[in-house]
Write a protein that holds these residues in place. Sequence first.
Motif, PDB file in Angstrom:
ATOM      1  N   LEU A   1      59.323  51.477  18.433  1.00 43.45           N
ATOM      2  CA  LEU A   1      59.224  51.769  19.861  1.00 43.45           C
ATOM      3  C   LEU A   1      58.085  52.732  20.156  1.00 43.45           C
ATOM      4  CD1 LEU A   1      62.983  52.126  20.885  1.00 43.45           C
ATOM      5  CD2 LEU A   1      61.404  50.338  21.601  1.00 43.45           C
ATOM      6  N   VAL A   2      57.934  53.752  19.310  1.00 46.22           N
ATOM      7  CA  VAL A   2      56.858  54.731  19.521  1.00 46.22           C
ATOM      8  C   VAL A   2      55.491  54.064  19.431  1.00 46.22           C
ATOM      9  CG1 VAL A   2      55.771  56.787  18.548  1.00 46.22           C
ATOM     10  CG2 VAL A   2      58.256  56.684  18.756  1.00 46.22           C
ATOM     11  N   LEU A   3      55.332  53.133  18.520  1.00 53.23           N
ATOM     12  CA  LEU A   3      54.047  52.451  18.367  1.00 53.23           C
ATOM     13  C   LEU A   3      53.911  51.235  19.282  1.00 53.23           C
ATOM     14  CD1 LEU A   3      53.752  52.502  14.460  1.00 53.23           C
ATOM     15  CD2 LEU A   3      52.638  54.037  16.091  1.00 53.23           C
ATOM     16  N   GLY A   4      55.009  50.517  19.493  1.00 53.39           N
ATOM     17  CA  GLY A   4      54.916  49.248  20.197  1.00 53.39           C
ATOM     18  C   GLY A   4      54.815  49.363  21.703  1.00 53.39           C
ATOM     19  N   VAL A   5      55.488  50.329  22.319  1.00 50.55           N
ATOM     20  CA  VAL A   5      55.464  50.440  23.774  1.00 50.55           C
ATOM     21  C   VAL A   5      54.067  50.781  24.290  1.00 50.55           C
ATOM     22  CG1 VAL A   5      56.378  51.729  25.747  1.00 50.55           C
ATOM     23  CG2 VAL A   5      57.925  50.951  23.942  1.00 50.55           C
ATOM     24  N   PRO A   6      53.366  51.808  23.765  1.00 47.75           N
ATOM     25  CA  PRO A   6      51.984  52.037  24.224  1.00 47.75           C
ATOM     26  C   PRO A   6      51.046  50.876  23.916  1.00 47.75           C
ATOM     27  CG  PRO A   6      52.842  53.963  23.073  1.00 47.75           C
ATOM     28  CD  PRO A   6      53.803  52.857  22.826  1.00 47.75           C
ATOM     29  N   ALA A   7      51.245  50.226  22.764  1.00 43.10           N
ATOM     30  CA  ALA A   7      50.395  49.082  22.430  1.00 43.10           C
ATOM     31  C   ALA A   7      50.613  47.937  23.420  1.00 43.10           C
ATOM     32  CB  ALA A   7      50.682  48.614  21.004  1.00 43.10           C
ATOM     33  N   ALA A   8      51.853  47.674  23.773  1.00 43.50           N
ATOM     34  CA  ALA A   8      52.136  46.622  24.748  1.00 43.50           C
ATOM     35  C   ALA A   8      51.565  46.971  26.113  1.00 43.50           C
ATOM     36  CB  ALA A   8      53.650  46.406  24.838  1.00 43.50           C
ATOM     37  N   TYR A   9      51.622  48.235  26.490  1.00 42.96           N
ATOM     38  CA  TYR A   9      51.056  48.649  27.779  1.00 42.96           C
ATOM     39  C   TYR A   9      49.545  48.451  27.801  1.00 42.96           C
ATOM     40  CZ  TYR A   9      49.584  51.744  31.555  1.00 42.96           C
ATOM     41  OH  TYR A   9      48.994  52.263  32.683  1.00 42.96           O
ATOM     42  N   ALA A  10      48.874  48.829  26.718  1.00 41.44           N
ATOM     43  CA  ALA A  10      47.418  48.648  26.655  1.00 41.44           C
ATOM     44  C   ALA A  10      47.042  47.173  26.689  1.00 41.44           C
ATOM     45  CB  ALA A  10      46.864  49.322  25.396  1.00 41.44           C
ATOM     46  N   MET A  11      47.758  46.345  25.951  1.00 40.56           N
ATOM     47  CA  MET A  11      47.459  44.910  25.952  1.00 40.56           C
ATOM     48  C   MET A  11      47.712  44.282  27.310  1.00 40.56           C
ATOM     49  SD  MET A  11      49.033  43.769  22.248  1.00 40.56           S
ATOM     50  CE  MET A  11      48.529  44.619  20.746  1.00 40.56           C
ATOM     51  N   SER A  12      48.715  44.780  28.030  1.00 41.17           N
ATOM     52  CA  SER A  12      49.032  44.222  29.337  1.00 41.17           C
ATOM     53  C   SER A  12      48.026  44.646  30.400  1.00 41.17           C
ATOM     54  CB  SER A  12      50.445  44.656  29.749  1.00 41.17           C
ATOM     55  OG  SER A  12      50.733  44.258  31.070  1.00 41.17           O
ATOM     56  N   ARG A  13      47.680  45.918  30.427  1.00 36.56           N
ATOM     57  CA  ARG A  13      46.818  46.422  31.493  1.00 36.56           C
ATOM     58  C   ARG A  13      45.346  46.098  31.264  1.00 36.56           C
ATOM     59  NH1 ARG A  13      50.607  46.182  34.126  1.00 36.56           N
ATOM     60  NH2 ARG A  13      51.744  47.855  35.175  1.00 36.56           N
ATOM     61  N   PHE A  14      44.924  45.986  30.012  1.00 34.63           N
ATOM     62  CA  PHE A  14      43.517  45.730  29.715  1.00 34.63           C
ATOM     63  C   PHE A  14      43.275  44.303  29.236  1.00 34.63           C
ATOM     64  CE2 PHE A  14      44.216  50.293  29.046  1.00 34.63           C
ATOM     65  CZ  PHE A  14      43.303  50.807  29.954  1.00 34.63           C
ATOM     66  N   THR A  15      44.278  43.431  29.431  1.00 35.34           N
ATOM     67  CA  THR A  15      44.178  42.002  29.100  1.00 35.34           C
ATOM     68  C   THR A  15      43.551  41.767  27.724  1.00 35.34           C
ATOM     69  OG1 THR A  15      42.051  41.816  30.232  1.00 35.34           O
ATOM     70  CG2 THR A  15      44.036  41.376  31.542  1.00 35.34           C
ATOM     71  N   MET A  16      44.153  42.350  26.724  1.00 40.71           N
ATOM     72  CA  MET A  16      43.667  42.206  25.344  1.00 40.71           C
ATOM     73  C   MET A  16      44.313  40.969  24.727  1.00 40.71           C
ATOM     74  SD  MET A  16      44.046  46.274  24.424  1.00 40.71           S
ATOM     75  CE  MET A  16      43.409  46.118  22.765  1.00 40.71           C
ATOM     76  N   HIS A  17      43.742  39.820  25.069  1.00 40.63           N
ATOM     77  CA  HIS A  17      44.337  38.553  24.654  1.00 40.63           C
ATOM     78  C   HIS A  17      44.246  38.352  23.141  1.00 40.63           C
ATOM     79  CE1 HIS A  17      44.830  37.448  28.840  1.00 40.63           C
ATOM     80  NE2 HIS A  17      43.535  37.654  29.061  1.00 40.63           N
ATOM     81  N   ARG A  18      43.177  38.781  22.529  1.00 42.51           N
ATOM     82  CA  ARG A  18      43.050  38.585  21.083  1.00 42.51           C
ATOM     83  C   ARG A  18      44.063  39.423  20.328  1.00 42.51           C
ATOM     84  NH1 ARG A  18      36.433  38.487  20.101  1.00 42.51           N
ATOM     85  NH2 ARG A  18      36.033  36.621  21.388  1.00 42.51           N
ATOM     86  N   SER A  19      44.245  40.655  20.773  1.00 42.85           N
ATOM     87  CA  SER A  19      45.248  41.503  20.129  1.00 42.85           C
ATOM     88  C   SER A  19      46.648  40.930  20.318  1.00 42.85           C
ATOM     89  CB  SER A  19      45.180  42.923  20.696  1.00 42.85           C
ATOM     90  OG  SER A  19      43.908  43.496  20.465  1.00 42.85           O
ATOM     91  N   ALA A  20      46.911  40.410  21.509  1.00 40.80           N
ATOM     92  CA  ALA A  20      48.218  39.786  21.748  1.00 40.80           C
ATOM     93  C   ALA A  20      48.410  38.563  20.857  1.00 40.80           C
ATOM     94  CB  ALA A  20      48.344  39.395  23.217  1.00 40.80           C
ATOM     95  N   LEU A  21      47.325  37.820  20.605  1.00 38.49           N
ATOM     96  CA  LEU A  21      47.416  36.665  19.724  1.00 38.49           C
ATOM     97  C   LEU A  21      47.719  37.089  18.293  1.00 38.49           C
ATOM     98  CD1 LEU A  21      47.134  33.611  19.353  1.00 38.49           C
ATOM     99  CD2 LEU A  21      44.676  33.959  18.983  1.00 38.49           C
ATOM    100  N   VAL A  22      47.128  38.200  17.860  1.00 38.59           N
ATOM    101  CA  VAL A  22      47.410  38.715  16.516  1.00 38.59           C
ATOM    102  C   VAL A  22      48.881  39.115  16.391  1.00 38.59           C
ATOM    103  CG1 VAL A  22      46.905  40.572  14.886  1.00 38.59           C
ATOM    104  CG2 VAL A  22      45.034  39.437  16.103  1.00 38.59           C
ATOM    105  N   VAL A  23      49.398  39.774  17.426  1.00 35.27           N
ATOM    106  CA  VAL A  23      50.808  40.165  17.412  1.00 35.27           C
ATOM    107  C   VAL A  23      51.702  38.936  17.364  1.00 35.27           C
ATOM    108  CG1 VAL A  23      52.629  41.303  18.727  1.00 35.27           C
ATOM    109  CG2 VAL A  23      50.369  42.346  18.562  1.00 35.27           C
ATOM    110  N   LEU A  24      51.349  37.918  18.140  1.00 30.97           N
ATOM    111  CA  LEU A  24      52.135  36.694  18.134  1.00 30.97           C
ATOM    112  C   LEU A  24      52.083  36.008  16.774  1.00 30.97           C
ATOM    113  CD1 LEU A  24      53.851  34.719  19.766  1.00 30.97           C
ATOM    114  CD2 LEU A  24      51.745  33.570  20.472  1.00 30.97           C
ATOM    115  N   MET A  25      50.925  36.021  16.134  1.00 27.38           N
ATOM    116  CA  MET A  25      50.819  35.433  14.802  1.00 27.38           C
ATOM    117  C   MET A  25      51.683  36.192  13.800  1.00 27.38           C
ATOM    118  SD  MET A  25      48.999  32.741  14.883  1.00 27.38           S
ATOM    119  CE  MET A  25      48.723  32.548  13.128  1.00 27.38           C
ATOM    120  N   ALA A  26      51.706  37.523  13.910  1.00 33.65           N
ATOM    121  CA  ALA A  26      52.566  38.322  13.030  1.00 33.65           C
ATOM    122  C   ALA A  26      54.034  38.020  13.272  1.00 33.65           C
ATOM    123  CB  ALA A  26      52.297  39.809  13.245  1.00 33.65           C
ATOM    124  N   ARG A  27      54.367  37.636  14.505  1.00 35.24           N
ATOM    125  CA  ARG A  27      55.754  37.275  14.815  1.00 35.24           C
ATOM    126  C   ARG A  27      56.105  35.910  14.243  1.00 35.24           C
ATOM    127  NH1 ARG A  27      60.287  37.444  14.935  1.00 35.24           N
ATOM    128  NH2 ARG A  27      61.763  37.574  16.649  1.00 35.24           N
TER     129      ARG A  27
END
Length: 297
Positions: free
Chosen positions: A110-136
């Motif tokens: 939670l400490v690491l994931g919540v700020p990371a999710a906020y940054a990906m959402s507000r700054f439209t970091m699609h590649r980072s979101a794709l990496v997270v999805l691949m890890a999932r």
Amino acid sequence: MTVLNENTEIKTAAAPATPPAPRRRKPLATRAYKVFRVAALAAVVVFLVAPLFWMFLASLKTNVDIYDTGKSFLFTPTWENYANVLQRNNYLVFIFNSFWVAFVATALSLVLGVPAAYAMSRFTMHRSALVVLMARVIPGVSLLVPWYYVFSNLKMVGGFEVLILSHMFVSLPLIVYIMMSYFDSMPLELEESAQVDGLTPIGAFQRITLPLSVAGIATAGILSFIFSWNNFMFALVLSGSKTKTLPVAIFNFVSYASIDWGGLMAAATVVTIPIMIIALFTQKYIVSGMTAGATKG
């Protein structure tokens, strides 16, 4: 001028009473659909509850009674299996190990994931979101051999640290995935107005966005804890005798020659009850958090 005397009869026509409208019967297709829906719901409930009910009944039987089909429901219950689980096999230690690993892995995720999710959402970091999805999506079994090789060289196999890190591999992408959808549904105007009032972007996140996303954080944390509590594969390979968790400790009832079904079902019941209690008391938070990110406001 017309004069009316008492012999004059004034006939007034009484308004006819309006008959009640006939009650319309629902179409046959609608009634059949409702019956089908109730029947399907009952079938799903029975399909999900029946194994749990059988597991609980088996935990109160001896191995002889379990194999006897005539004693499926009528038998003499015994608590010897639970005494074997909680006292003789020291399962209270395994319960603590599971709780500690799940709690710490969820908190760090939670400490690491919540700020990371906020940054990906507000700054439209699609590649980072794709990496997270691949890890999932990547199956965890494909990483067990490299992890065991690396952690064994670092002398970390058998400790709580390696279990927490391995569980975070499942928890962190899950939390990021849930919170990204939640932050996407929150209007950006709230943060912009807070920044106009003098807050920094970080201050707006801490004072405005974070308090409003408590439901989503609770949802992500609860699901992460449940997945970590039930995780078996990582703990089987990376845990030690002192850090063994409950899912792995259940294998103590499985030997090469025989299986202690009564003790196995009692241990499985002990694993299941805490998660059922958590899900029962937190289901409204899970539902509200999952549906909050379904629509964008």
